[in-house]
Design an enzyme around this catalytic site. Structure first.
Site, PDB file in Angstrom:
ATOM      1  N   THR A 294      35.970 -39.029 -10.417  1.00 51.50           N
ATOM      2  CA  THR A 294      34.730 -39.192  -9.666  1.00 51.50           C
ATOM      3  C   THR A 294      35.084 -39.283  -8.197  1.00 51.50           C
ATOM      4  O   THR A 294      36.089 -39.905  -7.825  1.00 51.50           O
ATOM      5  CB  THR A 294      33.962 -40.460 -10.101  1.00 51.50           C
ATOM      6  OG1 THR A 294      34.774 -41.611  -9.873  1.00 51.50           O
ATOM      7  CG2 THR A 294      33.585 -40.390 -11.578  1.00 51.50           C
TER       8      THR A 294
ATOM      9  N   SER B 242      46.557 -11.871  -2.343  1.00 49.13           N
ATOM     10  CA  SER B 242      46.922 -11.860  -0.933  1.00 49.13           C
ATOM     11  C   SER B 242      47.584 -10.538  -0.573  1.00 49.13           C
ATOM     12  O   SER B 242      48.303  -9.941  -1.374  1.00 49.13           O
ATOM     13  CB  SER B 242      47.881 -13.011  -0.617  1.00 49.13           C
ATOM     14  OG  SER B 242      48.354 -12.931   0.716  1.00 49.13           O
ATOM     15  N   SER B 243      47.341 -10.117   0.670  1.00 54.41           N
ATOM     16  CA  SER B 243      47.994  -8.921   1.182  1.00 54.41           C
ATOM     17  C   SER B 243      49.325  -9.246   1.847  1.00 54.41           C
ATOM     18  O   SER B 243      50.078  -8.344   2.208  1.00 54.41           O
ATOM     19  CB  SER B 243      47.079  -8.229   2.196  1.00 54.41           C
ATOM     20  OG  SER B 243      46.834  -9.099   3.294  1.00 54.41           O
TER      21      SER B 243
ATOM     22  N   LYS C 262      50.709 -14.291  -5.175  1.00 50.46           N
ATOM     23  CA  LYS C 262      49.576 -15.216  -5.093  1.00 50.46           C
ATOM     24  C   LYS C 262      48.382 -14.647  -5.851  1.00 50.46           C
ATOM     25  O   LYS C 262      48.031 -13.487  -5.695  1.00 50.46           O
ATOM     26  CB  LYS C 262      49.191 -15.461  -3.641  1.00 50.46           C
ATOM     27  CG  LYS C 262      48.187 -16.587  -3.421  1.00 50.46           C
ATOM     28  CD  LYS C 262      48.030 -16.858  -1.923  1.00 50.46           C
ATOM     29  CE  LYS C 262      47.206 -18.104  -1.664  1.00 50.46           C
ATOM     30  NZ  LYS C 262      45.783 -17.890  -1.971  1.00 50.46           N
TER      31      LYS C 262
ATOM     32  N   SER D 100      -6.687  -1.142  -7.103  1.00 47.11           N
ATOM     33  CA  SER D 100      -6.311  -1.221  -5.698  1.00 47.11           C
ATOM     34  C   SER D 100      -4.854  -1.638  -5.657  1.00 47.11           C
ATOM     35  O   SER D 100      -4.298  -2.090  -6.667  1.00 47.11           O
ATOM     36  CB  SER D 100      -7.172  -2.236  -4.934  1.00 47.11           C
ATOM     37  OG  SER D 100      -6.751  -3.555  -5.246  1.00 47.11           O
ATOM     38  N   THR D 101      -4.238  -1.494  -4.501  1.00 48.27           N
ATOM     39  CA  THR D 101      -2.877  -2.000  -4.344  1.00 48.27           C
ATOM     40  C   THR D 101      -2.815  -3.480  -4.690  1.00 48.27           C
ATOM     41  O   THR D 101      -1.836  -3.960  -5.275  1.00 48.27           O
ATOM     42  CB  THR D 101      -2.404  -1.795  -2.887  1.00 48.27           C
ATOM     43  OG1 THR D 101      -2.386  -0.404  -2.593  1.00 48.27           O
ATOM     44  CG2 THR D 101      -1.020  -2.381  -2.664  1.00 48.27           C
ATOM     45  N   ASN D 102      -3.892  -4.195  -4.369  1.00 43.86           N
ATOM     46  CA  ASN D 102      -3.877  -5.656  -4.466  1.00 43.86           C
ATOM     47  C   ASN D 102      -3.809  -6.177  -5.882  1.00 43.86           C
ATOM     48  O   ASN D 102      -3.409  -7.326  -6.097  1.00 43.86           O
ATOM     49  CB  ASN D 102      -5.104  -6.236  -3.764  1.00 43.86           C
ATOM     50  CG  ASN D 102      -5.164  -5.875  -2.304  1.00 43.86           C
ATOM     51  OD1 ASN D 102      -4.179  -5.391  -1.745  1.00 43.86           O
ATOM     52  ND2 ASN D 102      -6.306  -6.085  -1.681  1.00 43.86           N
TER      53      ASN D 102
ATOM     54  N   THR E 144       0.820  -1.210   0.000  1.00 42.50           N
ATOM     55  CA  THR E 144       0.000   0.000   0.000  1.00 42.50           C
ATOM     56  C   THR E 144       0.858   1.265   0.000  1.00 42.50           C
ATOM     57  O   THR E 144       0.573   2.222  -0.729  1.00 42.50           O
ATOM     58  CB  THR E 144      -0.949   0.006   1.207  1.00 42.50           C
ATOM     59  OG1 THR E 144      -1.817  -1.122   1.120  1.00 42.50           O
ATOM     60  CG2 THR E 144      -1.772   1.277   1.247  1.00 42.50           C
TER      61      THR E 144
END
Length: 471
Positions: free
Chosen positions: A193, A324-325, A330, A146-148, A107
């Site tokens: 597998t 990587s930091s 990497k 209507s909203t509906n 609504t």
């Protein structure tokens, strides 16, 4: 109050009291209350332009239909039409302030659109904002609605529009995977597998399987998209159509088809259309299936590219950023990891949608806002994610031919290929000895004069050929 302050706001009143509204904004008192009471997320209904467009298209079709059945004057309809077209063009969306996740069953969303359109229409007609005698949010913009019935109709229209780019992205992904299948068609590869060595195959066959999956996903998304063409528009509050003239429904669909270019149609049973949102369970389910399936491909790629020195290293993913930091050099499989993470999010969204669809009560489902937010979120994450996955990862994958062949030749896949010629018992003895001695089976075979490396490679390739034709 200073004169400048007085001019900066306007006051609107209803039976609950009065509200001050910025003078340059098109929303009204109901929009303010909806925003104040129901803001729980950072996203407003303006966040998804497709939703704004869909809502404005419904309001435009309704205005033209109401003009046709004499519920609006030609002047009112023309002003509303221009206001709706302004929204469709992306204008005035800063006045759409209600939270996308609002809890009023839609609504507040509907009234936000009604008020913005009414105030913009008043401007167009030469009136003042907040003085609704020219165009009223409820009496005129919301006439015969209507909203509906409007909210779920706009939700379907927007979802239909948003799914088209996703289908295109997934289909394009299939094309890129097909190209990789052709590129890697002659690369001998070890099939596995349960993460254990299994049988020889070609790397191209792996990517061909991914391509076939992606095409099926695109096809399924297209099929479920077609189920969004039936709308509850015209049912008004509960499906009886009360509040709309008898000729309105035919007129509103006629205009909506012209506006959108899409063959939207009324439902066979208007009460079913108002009560049930099961189509969004299916839409969300297909989004979940797509996300999970593509996450599986992404997971495979992280395994096949692992290492590279200490893992499989059979394919090389494009190096898009430092991984990587702390560890220099990497590089991580960040694009596939993002695709997997999207899978987690879409699966979570699907749970929310399933719950919301289940908990609709009696004649309507008032949990449409959570369905809207979660479905839109899933579609947009997938659309953006698939594009990045395709362009920034899969299209640039390279095969390490040597690593692929070496893994096949060192594996027990050679033993499986020998069974038809040497028999299961003899091959089992050789395989067991290979394990006990810690030596590749091919080395033992060469010592006994049973098979050399070139013959083994030819045998592996013959075994890898499918016994059926791909169609």
């Amino acid at each position: 109050m200073l004169q400048s302050e007085a001019q900066s706001t306007r006051v609107e009143r209803d039976y609950l009291g009065e509200v001050s509204i910025p003078a340059d904004k098109l929303f009204g008192i109901n929009s303010v209350r909806g925003a104040e009471n129901l803001t729980v997320s950072p996203l407003t209904i303006a966040h998804y332009p497709a939703f704004v467009t869909a809502f404005a298209q419904c309001k435009l079709a309704a205005a033209l239909a109401n003009r046709d059945v004499a519920k609006l004057t030609a002047e009112q309809a023309a002003a509303i039409e221009q206001a709706c077209r302004d929204l469709i063009a992306g204008k005035f969306t800063d006045s759409l302030i209600v939270d996308l996740l609002e809890g009023s069953g839609g609504t507040s969303t509907n009234m936000n659109f009604n008020e913005v359109i009414a105030n913009r229409a008043a401007q167009i007609a030469g009136g003042a904002m907040g003085e609704y005698h020219v165009v009223h949010p409820n009496d005129h913009v919301n006439a015969s609605q209507s909203t509906n019935d409007v909210y779920p109709s706009a939700l379907k229209i927007a979802t239909y529009a948003l799914l088209a780019p996703l289908v295109d992205e997934v289909a394009a992904l299939a094309d890129v995977l097909d190209a990789k299948a052709a590129e890697f068609a002659d690369v001998l590869h070890l099939g596995r597998t349960c993460l254990q060595d299994a049988q020889p195959m070609m790397l191209g066959q792996v990517f061909g399987g991914y391509a076939a999956l992606s095409r099926r996903l695109a096809s399924s998304l297209t099929e479920i998209r077609g189920q969004l063409l039936t709308l509850p528009l015209g049912g008004t509050a509960i499906g009886t159509g009360f509040g709309a003239p008898a000729q309105y429904r035919e007129a509103v669909y006629r205009h909506l088809r012209t506006i959108t270019g899409v063959e939207y149609a009324p439902p066979a049973d208007p009460f079913d259309a108002m009560q049930n949102m099961d189509v969004f369970s299916r839409v969300s389910g297909e989004l979940r299936t797509t996300a999970a399936a593509l996450a599986k491909i992404a997971s495979d790629l992280t395994i096949l590219s692992s290492g590279p020195a200490g893992g499989l290293g059979e394919i090389r993913l494009p190096m898009v950023q430092a991984g990587s930091s702390i560890m220099p050099g990497k590089v991580n499989p960040v694009i596939p990891m993002a695709m997997i993470q999207i899978g987690f999010a879409v699966i979570g969204n699907d749970v929310s949608v399933a719950n919301a669809v289940q908990y609709g009560q009696l004649e309507i489902n008032h949990f449409e806002p959570i369905v809207t937010q979660r479905v839109f979120d899933s579609i947009m994450m997938l659309t953006n994610g698939v594009r990045a996955f395709r362009d920034r990862c899969i299209a640039q994958i390279e095969a390490d031919v040597g690593a692929n062949e070496a893994h096949v030749m060192r594996s027990m896949a050679v033993a499986t290929a020998l069974v038809p010629t040497l028999g299961y018992a003899q091959v089992s003895k050789l395989a067991r000895r290979s394990v006990d001695d810690g030596r590749p089976l091919l080395e033992l075979l060469e010592e006994q004069g049973l098979l050399d490396r070139e013959e083994a490679a030819q045998l592996m390739r013959s075994v890898a050929r499918p016994v059926f034709n791909r169609s």
